[in-house]
Design a protein around this motif. Structure first.
Motif, PDB file in Angstrom:
ATOM      1  N   SER A  33     -55.934  17.559  -9.359  1.00  0.00           N
ATOM      2  CA  SER A  33     -56.301  16.547  -8.578  1.00  0.00           C
ATOM      3  C   SER A  33     -55.364  16.661  -7.316  1.00  0.00           C
ATOM      4  O   SER A  33     -55.837  16.262  -6.242  1.00  0.00           O
ATOM      5  CB  SER A  33     -55.996  15.219  -9.327  1.00  0.00           C
ATOM      6  N   LEU A  34     -54.108  17.006  -7.684  1.00  0.00           N
ATOM      7  CA  LEU A  34     -53.223  17.154  -6.293  1.00  0.00           C
ATOM      8  C   LEU A  34     -53.538  18.068  -5.335  1.00  0.00           C
ATOM      9  O   LEU A  34     -53.539  17.856  -4.312  1.00  0.00           O
ATOM     10  CB  LEU A  34     -51.710  17.278  -6.625  1.00  0.00           C
ATOM     11  N   ARG A  35     -54.088  19.310  -5.910  1.00  0.00           N
ATOM     12  CA  ARG A  35     -54.434  20.280  -4.987  1.00  0.00           C
ATOM     13  C   ARG A  35     -55.743  19.667  -4.133  1.00  0.00           C
ATOM     14  O   ARG A  35     -55.833  20.272  -3.281  1.00  0.00           O
ATOM     15  CB  ARG A  35     -55.012  21.562  -5.793  1.00  0.00           C
ATOM     16  N   GLU A  36     -56.743  19.107  -4.816  1.00  0.00           N
ATOM     17  CA  GLU A  36     -57.761  18.579  -4.333  1.00  0.00           C
ATOM     18  C   GLU A  36     -57.652  17.729  -3.062  1.00  0.00           C
ATOM     19  O   GLU A  36     -58.070  17.662  -1.974  1.00  0.00           O
ATOM     20  CB  GLU A  36     -58.766  18.192  -5.156  1.00  0.00           C
ATOM     21  N   LEU A  37     -56.734  16.737  -3.427  1.00  0.00           N
ATOM     22  CA  LEU A  37     -56.118  15.770  -2.406  1.00  0.00           C
ATOM     23  C   LEU A  37     -55.619  16.338  -1.490  1.00  0.00           C
ATOM     24  O   LEU A  37     -55.626  15.894  -0.180  1.00  0.00           O
ATOM     25  CB  LEU A  37     -55.423  14.528  -3.126  1.00  0.00           C
ATOM     26  N   SER A  38     -54.638  17.196  -1.625  1.00  0.00           N
ATOM     27  CA  SER A  38     -53.957  17.969  -0.458  1.00  0.00           C
ATOM     28  C   SER A  38     -54.811  18.717   0.289  1.00  0.00           C
ATOM     29  O   SER A  38     -54.634  18.736   1.547  1.00  0.00           O
ATOM     30  CB  SER A  38     -52.686  18.715  -1.415  1.00  0.00           C
ATOM     31  N   GLY A  39     -55.611  19.393  -0.148  1.00  0.00           N
ATOM     32  CA  GLY A  39     -56.964  20.257   0.480  1.00  0.00           C
ATOM     33  C   GLY A  39     -57.530  19.134   1.444  1.00  0.00           C
ATOM     34  O   GLY A  39     -57.759  19.231   2.443  1.00  0.00           O
ATOM     35  N   SER A  40     -58.107  18.178   0.741  1.00  0.00           N
ATOM     36  CA  SER A  40     -58.777  16.967   1.475  1.00  0.00           C
ATOM     37  C   SER A  40     -57.753  16.506   2.928  1.00  0.00           C
ATOM     38  O   SER A  40     -58.544  16.291   3.833  1.00  0.00           O
ATOM     39  CB  SER A  40     -59.143  15.736   0.607  1.00  0.00           C
ATOM     40  N   ALA A  41     -56.679  16.137   2.530  1.00  0.00           N
ATOM     41  CA  ALA A  41     -55.918  15.581   3.509  1.00  0.00           C
ATOM     42  C   ALA A  41     -55.470  16.702   4.477  1.00  0.00           C
ATOM     43  O   ALA A  41     -55.688  16.282   5.962  1.00  0.00           O
ATOM     44  CB  ALA A  41     -54.369  15.205   2.906  1.00  0.00           C
ATOM     45  N   GLU A  42     -55.489  17.987   4.090  1.00  0.00           N
ATOM     46  CA  GLU A  42     -54.995  19.023   5.282  1.00  0.00           C
ATOM     47  C   GLU A  42     -56.495  19.021   6.183  1.00  0.00           C
ATOM     48  O   GLU A  42     -56.347  19.228   7.326  1.00  0.00           O
ATOM     49  CB  GLU A  42     -54.760  20.382   4.540  1.00  0.00           C
ATOM     50  N   THR A  43     -57.552  19.160   5.435  1.00  0.00           N
ATOM     51  CA  THR A  43     -58.653  19.473   6.444  1.00  0.00           C
ATOM     52  C   THR A  43     -58.963  18.234   7.196  1.00  0.00           C
ATOM     53  O   THR A  43     -59.374  18.364   8.282  1.00  0.00           O
ATOM     54  CB  THR A  43     -59.980  19.639   5.275  1.00  0.00           C
ATOM     55  N   ALA A  44     -58.759  17.022   6.569  1.00  0.00           N
ATOM     56  CA  ALA A  44     -58.939  15.763   7.428  1.00  0.00           C
ATOM     57  C   ALA A  44     -57.894  15.666   8.617  1.00  0.00           C
ATOM     58  O   ALA A  44     -58.323  15.541   9.995  1.00  0.00           O
ATOM     59  CB  ALA A  44     -58.619  14.693   6.608  1.00  0.00           C
ATOM     60  N   MET A  45     -56.935  16.121   8.439  1.00  0.00           N
ATOM     61  CA  MET A  45     -55.804  16.315   9.412  1.00  0.00           C
ATOM     62  C   MET A  45     -56.065  17.236  10.590  1.00  0.00           C
ATOM     63  O   MET A  45     -56.117  16.890  11.735  1.00  0.00           O
ATOM     64  CB  MET A  45     -54.318  16.540   8.988  1.00  0.00           C
ATOM     65  N   ARG A  46     -56.543  18.483  10.115  1.00  0.00           N
ATOM     66  CA  ARG A  46     -57.317  19.225  11.007  1.00  0.00           C
ATOM     67  C   ARG A  46     -58.173  18.946  12.040  1.00  0.00           C
ATOM     68  O   ARG A  46     -58.428  19.287  13.066  1.00  0.00           O
ATOM     69  CB  ARG A  46     -57.215  20.753  10.474  1.00  0.00           C
ATOM     70  N   ALA A  47     -59.065  18.296  11.373  1.00  0.00           N
ATOM     71  CA  ALA A  47     -60.232  17.562  11.887  1.00  0.00           C
ATOM     72  C   ALA A  47     -59.799  16.407  12.736  1.00  0.00           C
ATOM     73  O   ALA A  47     -60.771  16.104  13.461  1.00  0.00           O
ATOM     74  CB  ALA A  47     -61.476  17.255  11.019  1.00  0.00           C
ATOM     75  N   GLY A  48     -58.701  16.065  12.797  1.00  0.00           N
ATOM     76  CA  GLY A  48     -58.449  14.729  13.423  1.00  0.00           C
ATOM     77  C   GLY A  48     -58.867  13.292  12.820  1.00  0.00           C
ATOM     78  O   GLY A  48     -58.934  12.264  13.460  1.00  0.00           O
ATOM     79  N   ARG A  49     -59.255  13.555  11.309  1.00  0.00           N
ATOM     80  CA  ARG A  49     -59.532  12.258  10.828  1.00  0.00           C
ATOM     81  C   ARG A  49     -58.510  11.731  10.033  1.00  0.00           C
ATOM     82  O   ARG A  49     -58.176  11.931   8.772  1.00  0.00           O
ATOM     83  CB  ARG A  49     -60.760  12.604  10.064  1.00  0.00           C
ATOM     84  N   GLU A  50     -57.579  10.942  10.692  1.00  0.00           N
ATOM     85  CA  GLU A  50     -56.106  10.588  10.150  1.00  0.00           C
ATOM     86  C   GLU A  50     -56.481   9.507   9.115  1.00  0.00           C
ATOM     87  O   GLU A  50     -55.811   9.372   8.093  1.00  0.00           O
ATOM     88  CB  GLU A  50     -55.430  10.017  11.213  1.00  0.00           C
TER      89      GLU A  50
END
Length: 171
Positions: free
Chosen positions: A119-136
């Motif tokens: 769950s933490l890996r998934e949330l971390s990946g989602s947060a990283e992807t969103a940050m790179r795409a500018g979706r803060e």
């Protein structure tokens, strides 16, 4: 007056009535302790080794004294927590529990721990992807979700406390 004669009790009778039961009791007690001692000893060693891993993870996270100052740092902290949890579970799984406890430890400790790490890996990946795409907003939501109480974490800590772990139970 009659002289009192000492009655001689045959030696075999003393052995049968007194010594044999005493030896049987000592043998039974020794076997009982010997059967129990290795398990308790192995369990104490296992608990100490697992708690050492949890203490090290906790110590590493405590080294970062400053709370994250911005969303980027929160996302980075989530990534580190995810990596730390994943490596801690791998390290703990490499430690052999007492033979009789393997199924229980696997089901009640490792299963929720792996689920929490995933769950933490998934949330971390989602947060990283969103940050790179500018979706803060999405990144912030993933970080906040990682901080919410988790059923797997509750189950993990509950079993850890019940089994005797201190550091892994959050004590």
């Amino acid at each position: 007056m009659r002289s009192r004669e000492r009655r001689q009790v045959p030696a075999w009778r003393l052995i049968v009535v007194g010594v044999v039961p005493a030896l049987a009791f000592v043998l039974w007690a020794t076997v009982s302790v010997a059967e129990e001692a290795p398990y308790e000893h192995i369990k104490r060693q296992y608990i100490a080794a697992v708690d050492a891993v949890c203490e090290e993870v906790s110590r590493q996270s405590d080294l970062r004294e400053e709370p994250p100052a911005n969303l980027r740092e929160e996302v980075d902290e989530l990534r580190r927590a995810s990596e730390s949890m994943t490596s801690a579970i791998a390290a703990i799984e490499a430690i052999a529990p007492p033979d009789g406890d393997v199924p229980r430890v696997r089901e009640r400790f490792f299963v929720p721990a792996r689920a929490l790490a995933a769950s933490l890996r998934e949330l971390s990946g989602s947060a990283e992807t969103a940050m790179r795409a500018g979706r803060e907003g999405e990144a912030k939501k993933a970080v906040e979700q990682s901080l919410e109480p988790d059923e797997n974490e509750k189950a993990l800590r509950s079993f850890a406390a019940e089994y005797g772990f201190r550091a892994c139970a959050g004590e």
